[in-house]
Design a protein around this motif. Structure first.
Motif, short mmCIF file in Angstrom:
data_model
loop_
_atom_site.label_atom_id
_atom_site.label_comp_id
_atom_site.label_asym_id
_atom_site.label_seq_id
_atom_site.Cartn_x
_atom_site.Cartn_y
_atom_site.Cartn_z
N VAL A 173 47.25 47.72 47.10
CA VAL A 173 47.61 46.31 47.23
C VAL A 173 46.36 45.48 47.54
O VAL A 173 46.08 44.47 46.89
CB VAL A 173 48.69 46.09 48.32
N ASP A 174 45.59 45.92 48.52
CA ASP A 174 44.39 45.19 48.93
C ASP A 174 43.39 45.04 47.78
O ASP A 174 42.86 43.95 47.54
CB ASP A 174 43.71 45.87 50.12
N ILE A 175 43.13 46.12 47.08
CA ILE A 175 42.13 46.10 46.01
C ILE A 175 42.58 45.25 44.84
O ILE A 175 41.80 44.49 44.27
CB ILE A 175 41.77 47.54 45.57
N VAL A 176 43.86 45.35 44.48
CA VAL A 176 44.36 44.54 43.36
C VAL A 176 44.29 43.06 43.70
O VAL A 176 43.87 42.24 42.88
CB VAL A 176 45.80 44.96 42.97
N LEU A 177 44.68 42.69 44.92
CA LEU A 177 44.61 41.28 45.32
C LEU A 177 43.17 40.78 45.35
O LEU A 177 42.90 39.63 45.01
CB LEU A 177 45.28 41.08 46.68
N LYS A 178 42.24 41.64 45.74
CA LYS A 178 40.83 41.25 45.81
C LYS A 178 40.17 41.21 44.42
O LYS A 178 39.47 40.26 44.09
CB LYS A 178 40.07 42.24 46.69
N MET A 179 40.38 42.24 43.62
CA MET A 179 39.66 42.38 42.35
C MET A 179 40.33 41.67 41.17
O MET A 179 39.68 41.40 40.17
CB MET A 179 39.47 43.86 42.01
N LYS A 180 41.63 41.42 41.26
CA LYS A 180 42.38 40.75 40.19
C LYS A 180 42.12 41.41 38.82
O LYS A 180 41.64 40.76 37.88
CB LYS A 180 42.08 39.27 40.16
N PRO A 181 42.44 42.70 38.70
CA PRO A 181 42.17 43.41 37.45
C PRO A 181 43.14 42.98 36.34
O PRO A 181 44.18 42.36 36.61
CB PRO A 181 42.41 44.87 37.83
N ASP A 182 42.79 43.35 35.12
CA ASP A 182 43.68 43.13 33.97
C ASP A 182 44.74 44.22 33.89
O ASP A 182 45.82 44.00 33.34
CB ASP A 182 42.86 43.14 32.67
N LEU A 183 44.43 45.39 34.45
CA LEU A 183 45.29 46.55 34.33
C LEU A 183 45.18 47.41 35.59
O LEU A 183 44.08 47.55 36.14
CB LEU A 183 44.85 47.38 33.11
N VAL A 184 46.30 47.96 36.02
CA VAL A 184 46.30 48.90 37.14
C VAL A 184 46.95 50.19 36.66
O VAL A 184 48.07 50.17 36.16
CB VAL A 184 47.10 48.35 38.35
N LEU A 185 46.22 51.30 36.80
CA LEU A 185 46.78 52.62 36.53
C LEU A 185 47.11 53.22 37.88
O LEU A 185 46.22 53.49 38.68
CB LEU A 185 45.79 53.49 35.77
N MET A 186 48.42 53.45 38.13
CA MET A 186 48.84 53.79 39.48
C MET A 186 49.79 54.98 39.49
O MET A 186 50.73 55.04 38.71
CB MET A 186 49.53 52.56 40.09
#
Length: 78
Positions: free
Chosen positions: A42-55
């Motif tokens: 959650v923290d990294i996605v909110l900070k980095m704002k990626p186009d894609l998340v592989l989770m």
């Protein structure tokens, strides 16, 4: 052309490292962050704002499904 920014979220280091190696080998992709558990994801996605998340679906602290639910509420139009 801008590269597609990716965040990897998986509790297994070897999986993250393998995916990072394969993805970064592509000219149009770049891994911009990695998370070892759901809360970090959650923290990294909110900070980095990626186009894609592989989770990974099954991670500690928060599952991939719980992370997705949180991100949908926090990021309009995701």
């Amino acid at each position: 052309m801008d590269k597609i920014k990716i965040v990897l979220a998986d509790d297994q280091t070897i999986v993250r490292q393998g995916l990072e190696y394969l993805l970064n080998a592509q000219s149009d992709l770049i891994v911009v962050g990695e998370a070892i558990d759901g809360e970090e994801a959650v923290d990294i996605v909110l900070k980095m704002k990626p186009d894609l998340v592989l989770m990974d679906v099954q991670m500690s602290r928060l599952t991939g499904i719980e992370v997705t639910e949180i991100l949908v509420k926090r990021i309009p139009g995701i």
